[in-house]
Design a protein around this motif. Structure first.
Motif, PDB file in Angstrom:
ATOM      1  N   GLU A 273       0.763  -1.251   0.040  1.00 40.33           N
ATOM      2  CA  GLU A 273       0.055   0.129   0.042  1.00 40.33           C
ATOM      3  C   GLU A 273       0.894   1.388  -0.097  1.00 40.33           C
ATOM      4  N   LYS A 274       1.988   1.257   0.380  1.00 43.86           N
ATOM      5  CA  LYS A 274       3.008   2.296   0.786  1.00 43.86           C
ATOM      6  C   LYS A 274       3.706   2.505  -0.742  1.00 43.86           C
ATOM      7  N   TYR A 275       4.045   1.616  -1.289  1.00 40.97           N
ATOM      8  CA  TYR A 275       4.847   1.912  -2.585  1.00 40.97           C
ATOM      9  C   TYR A 275       4.185   1.752  -3.868  1.00 40.97           C
ATOM     10  N   TYR A 276       2.984   0.847  -4.019  1.00 41.16           N
ATOM     11  CA  TYR A 276       2.697   0.450  -5.300  1.00 41.16           C
ATOM     12  C   TYR A 276       1.099   0.943  -5.600  1.00 41.16           C
ATOM     13  N   GLY A 277       1.112   1.115  -6.770  1.00 41.52           N
ATOM     14  CA  GLY A 277      -0.619   1.522  -7.256  1.00 41.52           C
ATOM     15  C   GLY A 277      -1.122   0.228  -8.044  1.00 41.52           C
ATOM     16  N   ASP A 278      -2.087   0.769  -9.008  1.00 41.55           N
ATOM     17  CA  ASP A 278      -2.653  -0.118  -9.825  1.00 41.55           C
ATOM     18  C   ASP A 278      -1.652  -0.638 -11.159  1.00 41.55           C
ATOM     19  N   ASN A 279      -1.471  -1.728 -11.403  1.00 41.48           N
ATOM     20  CA  ASN A 279      -0.718  -2.026 -12.657  1.00 41.48           C
ATOM     21  C   ASN A 279      -1.359  -3.345 -13.431  1.00 41.48           C
ATOM     22  N   PRO A 280      -1.896  -3.006 -14.786  1.00 40.89           N
ATOM     23  CA  PRO A 280      -2.112  -4.262 -15.411  1.00 40.89           C
ATOM     24  C   PRO A 280      -1.293  -5.432 -15.723  1.00 40.89           C
ATOM     25  N   ALA A 281      -0.262  -5.099 -15.596  1.00 40.56           N
ATOM     26  CA  ALA A 281       0.667  -6.198 -15.609  1.00 40.56           C
ATOM     27  C   ALA A 281       0.720  -7.434 -14.436  1.00 40.56           C
ATOM     28  N   PHE A 282       0.142  -6.748 -13.275  1.00 37.55           N
ATOM     29  CA  PHE A 282       0.073  -7.563 -12.017  1.00 37.55           C
ATOM     30  C   PHE A 282      -1.246  -7.748 -11.577  1.00 37.55           C
ATOM     31  N   ARG A 283      -2.260  -7.693 -12.320  1.00 34.36           N
ATOM     32  CA  ARG A 283      -3.427  -7.877 -11.814  1.00 34.36           C
ATOM     33  C   ARG A 283      -3.699  -9.384 -11.943  1.00 34.36           C
ATOM     34  N   PRO A 284      -4.493  -9.860 -11.007  1.00 28.98           N
ATOM     35  CA  PRO A 284      -4.662 -11.452 -10.996  1.00 28.98           C
ATOM     36  C   PRO A 284      -5.339 -12.056 -12.151  1.00 28.98           C
ATOM     37  N   LYS A 285      -4.825 -13.268 -12.591  1.00 33.95           N
ATOM     38  CA  LYS A 285      -5.468 -13.855 -13.822  1.00 33.95           C
ATOM     39  C   LYS A 285      -6.510 -14.837 -13.576  1.00 33.95           C
ATOM     40  N   SER A 286      -6.940 -15.270 -12.486  1.00 29.10           N
ATOM     41  CA  SER A 286      -7.989 -16.232 -12.231  1.00 29.10           C
ATOM     42  C   SER A 286      -9.446 -15.625 -12.643  1.00 29.10           C
ATOM     43  N   ASP A 287     -10.147 -16.619 -12.828  1.00 29.55           N
ATOM     44  CA  ASP A 287     -11.478 -16.074 -13.291  1.00 29.55           C
ATOM     45  C   ASP A 287     -12.337 -15.839 -12.100  1.00 29.55           C
ATOM     46  N   SER A 288     -11.770 -16.187 -10.762  1.00 27.31           N
ATOM     47  CA  SER A 288     -12.545 -15.811  -9.627  1.00 27.31           C
ATOM     48  C   SER A 288     -12.754 -14.488  -9.262  1.00 27.31           C
ATOM     49  N   ILE A 289     -11.680 -13.566  -9.872  1.00 23.48           N
ATOM     50  CA  ILE A 289     -11.669 -12.169  -9.639  1.00 23.48           C
ATOM     51  C   ILE A 289     -13.133 -11.552  -9.855  1.00 23.48           C
ATOM     52  N   LYS A 290     -14.052 -12.239 -10.593  1.00 22.09           N
ATOM     53  CA  LYS A 290     -15.362 -11.692 -10.662  1.00 22.09           C
ATOM     54  C   LYS A 290     -16.061 -11.664  -9.693  1.00 22.09           C
ATOM     55  N   ASN A 291     -15.581 -12.481  -8.685  1.00 24.02           N
ATOM     56  CA  ASN A 291     -16.365 -12.295  -7.389  1.00 24.02           C
ATOM     57  C   ASN A 291     -15.708 -11.352  -6.146  1.00 24.02           C
ATOM     58  N   LYS A 292     -14.833 -10.620  -6.705  1.00 24.07           N
ATOM     59  CA  LYS A 292     -14.306  -9.796  -6.001  1.00 24.07           C
ATOM     60  C   LYS A 292     -14.450  -8.210  -6.239  1.00 24.07           C
ATOM     61  N   SER A 293     -14.334  -7.502  -5.314  1.00 23.11           N
ATOM     62  CA  SER A 293     -14.561  -6.079  -5.465  1.00 23.11           C
ATOM     63  C   SER A 293     -13.319  -5.453  -5.709  1.00 23.11           C
ATOM     64  N   GLU A 294     -13.592  -4.355  -6.594  1.00 24.58           N
ATOM     65  CA  GLU A 294     -12.151  -3.530  -7.087  1.00 24.58           C
ATOM     66  C   GLU A 294     -11.175  -3.248  -6.004  1.00 24.58           C
ATOM     67  N   GLN A 295     -11.615  -3.035  -4.899  1.00 25.19           N
ATOM     68  CA  GLN A 295     -10.661  -2.989  -3.872  1.00 25.19           C
ATOM     69  C   GLN A 295      -9.809  -3.972  -3.547  1.00 25.19           C
ATOM     70  N   GLU A 296     -10.284  -5.138  -3.268  1.00 25.97           N
ATOM     71  CA  GLU A 296      -9.831  -6.374  -3.222  1.00 25.97           C
ATOM     72  C   GLU A 296      -8.925  -6.755  -4.500  1.00 25.97           C
ATOM     73  N   ILE A 297      -9.188  -6.417  -5.686  1.00 27.77           N
ATOM     74  CA  ILE A 297      -8.267  -6.664  -6.581  1.00 27.77           C
ATOM     75  C   ILE A 297      -7.029  -5.833  -6.642  1.00 27.77           C
ATOM     76  N   LEU A 298      -7.294  -4.683  -6.340  1.00 24.98           N
ATOM     77  CA  LEU A 298      -6.385  -3.659  -6.275  1.00 24.98           C
ATOM     78  C   LEU A 298      -5.287  -4.199  -5.079  1.00 24.98           C
ATOM     79  N   GLN A 299      -5.810  -4.433  -4.010  1.00 26.33           N
ATOM     80  CA  GLN A 299      -4.667  -4.977  -3.102  1.00 26.33           C
ATOM     81  C   GLN A 299      -3.884  -6.081  -3.392  1.00 26.33           C
ATOM     82  N   ILE A 300      -4.702  -7.140  -4.075  1.00 23.89           N
ATOM     83  CA  ILE A 300      -3.938  -8.397  -4.696  1.00 23.89           C
ATOM     84  C   ILE A 300      -2.797  -7.869  -5.728  1.00 23.89           C
ATOM     85  N   THR A 301      -3.152  -6.738  -6.567  1.00 21.08           N
ATOM     86  CA  THR A 301      -2.208  -6.296  -7.406  1.00 21.08           C
ATOM     87  C   THR A 301      -0.967  -5.386  -6.858  1.00 21.08           C
TER      88      THR A 301
END
Length: 652
Positions: A273-301
């Motif tokens: 959270e301190k050093y990184y932001g959103d980044n398309p190359a690091f977004r999770p690949k799994s189909d299950s992200i459709k059940n996740k909120s944008e905030q959760e996806i951003l945290q994983i990224t």
């Protein structure tokens, strides 16, 4: 033979009759048909699909049912019965709901119990009564044995057998008995299971696969590159640990780390959270992200970026202190022009994109920030103090090896490193040269040492475990280099290519496979090499049976991530006393589909090798063990005679 050993053995076999009886028993077992071996590979956390393949024995259960009842029951009844054997608890519940009255249900119970008893009898035909007894549900052993060994020749006991079944049903024990018989059948159709690597990563439930294997009656494991990564993390390798967390983030499986194994990821999240932001190359690949909120996806990224950069930094000191790893070209953070956001690789300059170098010191790119150091240290502490992970890793070490010679075949997950001429590649480690079998043996030595000494985090053994994951001469990787950095940051896909060891091309040739079998002390006329690791692209016409049947590749895509390129959902292999069969599997949808539709995920069976003469236990690894045991017992018999003779002489 050692006198003290024979004295100890004499306590167990304290009479001549016991020794003789055991020799007769073992000699008889040697002449039984060999049991069925079941080979699976590259499970990658796909627990549900693995469970189904395990429960149906890659079609062996259905085959036994067809052989026994083909002309006696309808196709729908046959499918229903097979499903009952696979999933007894769930199918029984559906069947109870199907019947409108108790009388119909009781009649069905009686028919099914009789059918189950016949199936058990048929499936156990190659086993001793003692082995069958051990496989039966403990609370029903006496009852089942009475039903199993009844005879139709005499009517005297017909009422007796009928009464047993009636009492089981009226006392409400039918479900428990049928369930027990179903699991006994599953156990009987497969004598031994081989897992040819890669239980971990990508899929969501590797822990459940491990729990299943721990409870399985007979199993061995040939470690895959992903398994070794987990072993390495538990053994103290911070770079292996960074890799497993990065892969879990990439495939949206961080719950395995956090929820299953209890490893606290909050320190990593705070850093991210301190050093990184959103980044398309690091977004999770799994189909299950459709059940996740944008905030959760951003945290994983963000966590994905944070752990990837820690990984790239941790790799560099290892490469520098182990020059014989020959990986200096992977010091990529040193090749970056941070002002121009470019990198020069092999004399060619590429523009970088989607970079996340906020924590990199251009003057010392391998230097961890104090915060990064604290995070990886804490993560390692959590990993090494996870009770569940310890249980799984200990089992993986106990049942695992880099390769296995079993019943004349060589089982190995990846490859045997060879050069373009098919000669064993040589690697120098600490001024000692290794190749072929010796190279794999030294790799395994270092891995076992690292596991036994987890407190030594920067020693050669721990570095070697990481090398097994990514090194050019690793039998588990077998490529020139792992281009993880390039795939994240360089658009040009030419830089993403990972050039394979010649093994993967030359294994198509029978003479190469024969040479490898000879290197490992196996008979090249009878033996086979059984591989996983590289998904077979059946969709493009690739044949998993290579080198005139000497090479069998059984990674066909259990992992959903591979199924679009393979066209199927995995291969498995069966090897019984009659020969070998390769089984291709269709995609597994759900247990619910199997229960309601009676659908199986079996596709095509292909004959690999047919035995000219039916193989017996005598010709197997188990047979070798029994022959040695017989030899010891005969020595004990001679020893008893000698002792008795000495005693008589002393009395005279």
């Amino acid at each position: 033979m050692n006198k003290k050993y024979l004295d100890l053995l004499a306590h167990k076999y304290d009479t001549e009759e016991k020794v003789v009886t055991e020799i007769i028993n073992l000699e008889a077992i040697l002449n039984l048909p060999k049991g069925t071996e079941h080979f699976v590979s590259d499970l990658h956390g796909e627990y549900q699909a693995f469970q189904h393949v395990l429960r149906n024995g890659s079609g062996r259960v259905k085959e036994k049912i067809k052989e026994l009842f083909q002309d006696k029951i309808s196709e729908s009844e046959l499918n229903d019965f097979a499903t009952l054997v696979y999933y007894p608890e769930e199918k029984l519940k559906l069947m109870r709901e199907r019947f409108s009255n108790k009388r119909e249900l009781y009649q069905w119970y009686a028919e099914i119990i009789e059918r189950m008893i016949k199936l058990i009898s048929y499936a156990s035909s190659k086993y001793t009564r003692s082995k069958l007894r051990k496989a039966l549900p403990e609370q029903f052993v006496y009852i089942i044995e009475e039903l199993l060994y009844k005879t139709e020749e005499f009517a005297n006991k017909a009422e007796y057998y009928s009464k047993i079944v009636q009492q089981i049903i009226s006392l409400g024990q039918a479900d428990k008995l049928i369930t027990g018989l179903a699991y006994t059948t599953q156990r009987l159709v497969v004598d031994h299971l081989h897992v040819v690597g890669d239980i971990y990563d990508r899929g969501p439930e590797p822990d459940k696969i491990m729990d299943t294997l721990i409870d399985y009656h007979s199993v061995d494991i040939q470690w895959g590159n992903h398994d070794v990564l987990w072993i390495g993390a538990f053994s103290g390798s911070k770079v292996c640990l960074a890799n497993i967390i990065r892969i879990c983030a990439r495939y949206d499986n961080l719950s395995i780390i956090e929820d299953v194994y209890g490893i606290n990821l909050i320190p990593l999240l705070n850093l991210a959270e301190k050093y990184y932001g959103d980044n398309p190359a690091f977004r999770p690949k799994s189909d299950s992200i459709k059940n996740k909120s944008e905030q959760e996806i951003l945290q994983i990224t963000k966590m994905h970026q944070a752990i990837a950069m820690i990984q790239f930094k941790l790799e560099m000191p290892i490469i520098k202190r182990r020059p014989y790893f020959n990986m200096s070209d992977r010091l990529l953070l040193e090749k970056v022009n941070y002002d121009q956001n470019e990198i020069t690789i092999n004399g060619k300059t590429y523009q970088l994109e989607n970079t996340c170098f906020a924590t990199v010191n251009p003057d010392r790119p391998d230097e961890l920030l104090k915060e990064e150091e604290q995070v990886i240290d804490r993560l390692l502490f959590y990993v090494q103090h996870s009770e569940k992970l310890a249980r799984h890793m200990n089992f993986l070490m106990k049942k695992g090896s880099l390769y296995l010679k079993y019943n004349g075949n060589l089982l190995i997950h990846g490859c045997i490193p060879i050069d373009e001429n098919g000669n064993m590649e040589k690697m120098v480690i600490e001024n000692q040269t290794y190749a072929g079998r010796d190279l794999l043996d030294i790799f395994e030595h270092y891995l076992r040492y690292a596991f036994a000494h987890p407190e030594e985090t920067d020693d050669l053994a721990t570095d070697m475990v990481w090398y097994l994951w990514t090194g050019e001469y690793s039998s588990l990787f077998g490529k020139r280099a792992m281009t993880t950095f390039e795939r994240y940051f360089i658009k040009d896909k030419e830089t993403h290519k990972e050039f394979k060891n010649p093994y993967y091309r030359l294994r198509e040739k029978e003479e190469i496979c024969r040479k490898i079998l000879t290197e490992f002390g196996l008979n090249p006329d009878e033996g086979h090499i059984i591989n996983g690791h590289t998904p077979v692209k059946e969709i493009k016409g690739e044949n998993p049976i290579k080198a005139n049947g000497k090479m069998i590749v059984i990674d066909g895509g259990f992992s959903k991530a591979y199924q679009s390129t393979t066209g199927i959902a995995g291969y498995t292999l069966l090897y019984n006393s009659y020969g070998m069969q390769l089984v291709a599997h269709e995609k597994f949808s759900s247990k619910k589909d199997v229960l309601l539709k009676g659908s199986d995920v079996l596709s095509v069976k292909r004959l690999v090798d047919k035995e000219l003469q039916r193989k017996t236990v005598r010709e197997t690894n188990e047979g070798e063990r029994l022959i040695q045991q017989i030899s010891v017992l005969k020595s004990l018999l001679e020893y008893r005679y000698m002792s008795l003779d000495h005693s008589l002489q002393a009395n005279d």
